[in-house]
Design a protein around this motif. Sequence first.
Motif, PDB file in Angstrom:
ATOM      1  N   PRO A 147     -12.376   5.150  18.064  1.00  0.00           N
ATOM      2  CA  PRO A 147     -12.162   4.055  17.119  1.00  0.00           C
ATOM      3  C   PRO A 147     -10.864   4.247  16.341  1.00  0.00           C
ATOM      4  N   ALA A 148     -10.475   3.218  15.600  1.00  0.00           N
ATOM      5  CA  ALA A 148      -9.420   3.401  14.602  1.00  0.00           C
ATOM      6  C   ALA A 148      -9.962   4.403  13.580  1.00  0.00           C
ATOM      7  N   ILE A 149      -9.091   5.276  13.083  1.00  0.00           N
ATOM      8  CA  ILE A 149      -9.551   6.357  12.198  1.00  0.00           C
ATOM      9  C   ILE A 149      -8.740   6.335  10.913  1.00  0.00           C
ATOM     10  N   LYS A 150      -9.440   6.385   9.778  1.00  0.00           N
ATOM     11  CA  LYS A 150      -8.736   6.508   8.498  1.00  0.00           C
ATOM     12  C   LYS A 150      -9.380   7.638   7.713  1.00  0.00           C
ATOM     13  N   VAL A 151      -8.605   8.674   7.463  1.00  0.00           N
ATOM     14  CA  VAL A 151      -9.105   9.795   6.664  1.00  0.00           C
ATOM     15  C   VAL A 151      -8.580   9.622   5.241  1.00  0.00           C
ATOM     16  N   LEU A 152      -9.495   9.534   4.294  1.00  0.00           N
ATOM     17  CA  LEU A 152      -9.114   9.235   2.914  1.00  0.00           C
ATOM     18  C   LEU A 152      -9.304  10.464   2.030  1.00  0.00           C
ATOM     19  N   ALA A 153      -8.258  10.795   1.268  1.00  0.00           N
ATOM     20  CA  ALA A 153      -8.294  11.967   0.399  1.00  0.00           C
ATOM     21  C   ALA A 153      -8.828  11.561  -0.967  1.00  0.00           C
ATOM     22  N   GLY A 154      -9.932  12.139  -1.369  1.00  0.00           N
ATOM     23  CA  GLY A 154     -10.425  11.837  -2.710  1.00  0.00           C
ATOM     24  C   GLY A 154     -11.905  12.098  -2.834  1.00  0.00           C
ATOM     25  N   ASN A 155     -12.409  11.694  -3.987  1.00  0.00           N
ATOM     26  CA  ASN A 155     -13.802  11.933  -4.343  1.00  0.00           C
ATOM     27  C   ASN A 155     -14.619  10.679  -4.031  1.00  0.00           C
ATOM     28  N   PHE A 156     -15.797  10.848  -3.423  1.00  0.00           N
ATOM     29  CA  PHE A 156     -16.581   9.649  -3.118  1.00  0.00           C
ATOM     30  C   PHE A 156     -17.082   8.944  -4.382  1.00  0.00           C
ATOM     31  N   GLY A 157     -16.963   9.627  -5.523  1.00  0.00           N
ATOM     32  CA  GLY A 157     -17.249   8.963  -6.797  1.00  0.00           C
ATOM     33  C   GLY A 157     -16.237   7.860  -7.100  1.00  0.00           C
ATOM     34  N   ASP A 158     -15.064   7.934  -6.466  1.00  0.00           N
ATOM     35  CA  ASP A 158     -14.022   6.907  -6.623  1.00  0.00           C
ATOM     36  C   ASP A 158     -13.964   6.009  -5.394  1.00  0.00           C
ATOM     37  N   MET A 159     -15.115   5.715  -4.831  1.00  0.00           N
ATOM     38  CA  MET A 159     -15.167   5.017  -3.544  1.00  0.00           C
ATOM     39  C   MET A 159     -14.488   3.653  -3.576  1.00  0.00           C
ATOM     40  N   ASP A 160     -14.668   2.915  -4.661  1.00  0.00           N
ATOM     41  CA  ASP A 160     -14.070   1.568  -4.720  1.00  0.00           C
ATOM     42  C   ASP A 160     -12.566   1.642  -4.509  1.00  0.00           C
ATOM     43  N   GLU A 161     -11.929   2.490  -5.297  1.00  0.00           N
ATOM     44  CA  GLU A 161     -10.483   2.667  -5.191  1.00  0.00           C
ATOM     45  C   GLU A 161     -10.079   3.081  -3.773  1.00  0.00           C
ATOM     46  N   LEU A 162     -10.809   4.056  -3.232  1.00  0.00           N
ATOM     47  CA  LEU A 162     -10.461   4.573  -1.902  1.00  0.00           C
ATOM     48  C   LEU A 162     -10.585   3.481  -0.842  1.00  0.00           C
ATOM     49  N   LEU A 163     -11.660   2.709  -0.892  1.00  0.00           N
ATOM     50  CA  LEU A 163     -11.868   1.690   0.140  1.00  0.00           C
ATOM     51  C   LEU A 163     -10.933   0.494  -0.052  1.00  0.00           C
ATOM     52  N   LEU A 164     -10.594   0.197  -1.302  1.00  0.00           N
ATOM     53  CA  LEU A 164      -9.659  -0.906  -1.540  1.00  0.00           C
ATOM     54  C   LEU A 164      -8.264  -0.555  -1.029  1.00  0.00           C
ATOM     55  N   SER A 165      -7.978   0.737  -0.940  1.00  0.00           N
ATOM     56  CA  SER A 165      -6.649   1.154  -0.477  1.00  0.00           C
ATOM     57  C   SER A 165      -6.490   0.979   1.030  1.00  0.00           C
ATOM     58  N   VAL A 166      -7.594   0.777   1.765  1.00  0.00           N
ATOM     59  CA  VAL A 166      -7.478   0.735   3.240  1.00  0.00           C
ATOM     60  C   VAL A 166      -6.843  -0.554   3.756  1.00  0.00           C
ATOM     61  N   PRO A 167      -7.310  -1.742   3.448  1.00  0.00           N
ATOM     62  CA  PRO A 167      -8.586  -2.099   2.839  1.00  0.00           C
ATOM     63  C   PRO A 167      -9.614  -2.402   3.919  1.00  0.00           C
ATOM     64  N   VAL A 168     -10.902  -2.394   3.544  1.00  0.00           N
ATOM     65  CA  VAL A 168     -11.963  -2.764   4.490  1.00  0.00           C
ATOM     66  C   VAL A 168     -12.761  -3.938   3.941  1.00  0.00           C
ATOM     67  N   PRO A 169     -13.187  -4.853   4.802  1.00  0.00           N
ATOM     68  CA  PRO A 169     -13.984  -5.982   4.336  1.00  0.00           C
ATOM     69  C   PRO A 169     -15.402  -5.549   3.953  1.00  0.00           C
ATOM     70  N   GLY A 170     -15.960  -4.627   4.673  1.00  0.00           N
ATOM     71  CA  GLY A 170     -17.338  -4.192   4.402  1.00  0.00           C
ATOM     72  C   GLY A 170     -17.675  -3.053   5.333  1.00  0.00           C
TER      73      GLY A 170
END
Length: 318
Positions: free
Chosen positions: A77-100
């Motif tokens: 699949p397409a792969i995105k490795v995100l550096a950060g804390n899952f407590g900041d999930m909104d920020e991390l996912l908005l940076s990709v971005p992903v619809p859902g």
Amino acid sequence: MTSEYRHIPVLSTECLDVLAIEEGTVHLDATLGFAGHAVLAARQLGSSGLLLGIDQDAVAREEATERLYGLPEASRPAIKVLAGNFGDMDELLLSVPVPGIHTVLFDLGVSSVQLDTPSRGFSYKEGAPLDMRMDPGTQTLTAQEVINTYNAADLARIIRTNSDERWASRIADFIVRQREEGPITTSDQLVEVIKAAIPAAGRRSGGHPAKRTFQALRIHVNSELDVLRQGLDAAIRWLEPGGRIAVISYHSLEDRIVKETFASFTDRCTCPPDLPVCACGREPILELGTRKPIVPTAAEVERNPRARSAKLRWAFKR
Ligand SMILES: C[S@@+](CC[C@H](N)C(=O)[O-])C[C@H]1O[C@@H](n2cnc3c(N)ncnc32)[C@H](O)[C@@H]1O
Ligand SMILES: [Zn+2]
């Protein structure tokens, strides 16, 4: 890879079963680690899918990236490795971005590789600096600072609430007394203080005498329980209808948070209990996969002792 045997993914068959990842969907591994689970997920996602992986540990991200990109290009699949804390999930996912997100996995705690790296200070088994930060790059509070600067009451409270250590007050008093002679800087020093604080009779059960205090310090240094609440909350919001969430926890405090968070989303009615019918109209958001957690088989524990305390809970979004 020399550390291969040390990160066998826990409850992997069970995770794949309950998540039922479909080809071409979006899967989030909120605790990527060494990509043990993520590699299995990637195979199910296929080339039309998207795999997102979060980890706050740079070493884990590096190794996970290598393993994931080692999969055959035509089918991964397409792969995105995100550096950060899952407590900041909104920020991390908005940076990709992903619809859902269609499926999400949390496999909590530190990896066996982190645990076995003495300089990280997670283990009570080796002489090591008292660090315990999961992300030394962004966190400043270390276990050493907690041990040497918090007053006895705060130390006792931290140890008691983040583990079921019944000798928390005595351990706190012994720490405060010991550090009058100089700072406590290594795990062996701390282990000695803990051993001295726990009366011989109390030491007979419950494994290594320092286990609970070390767990409590780690939870405190990394705000693990608050972060877990935030991460679960965000993941459930990001899930598509019909999407699935699976969480593997390793101690009762984590498991309780998972259980309570799921429960709070399965029962949303806030009406007073004496009201004959619901007037608030708040609908359940989650449905539990199983009421009881799934635990590893004896054969898995035999193969991988780390799995011993694992509990898997899962739910799907309505
Ligand atoms: C038990 S390991 C995961 C192992 C992985 N499932 C595998 O099979 O290789 C947990 C990982 O989650 C990461 N982690 C723990 N808490 C985290 C948090 N709050 N945010 C981001 N990563 C976290 C740790 O750095 C560690 O690499
Ligand atoms: Zn109601």
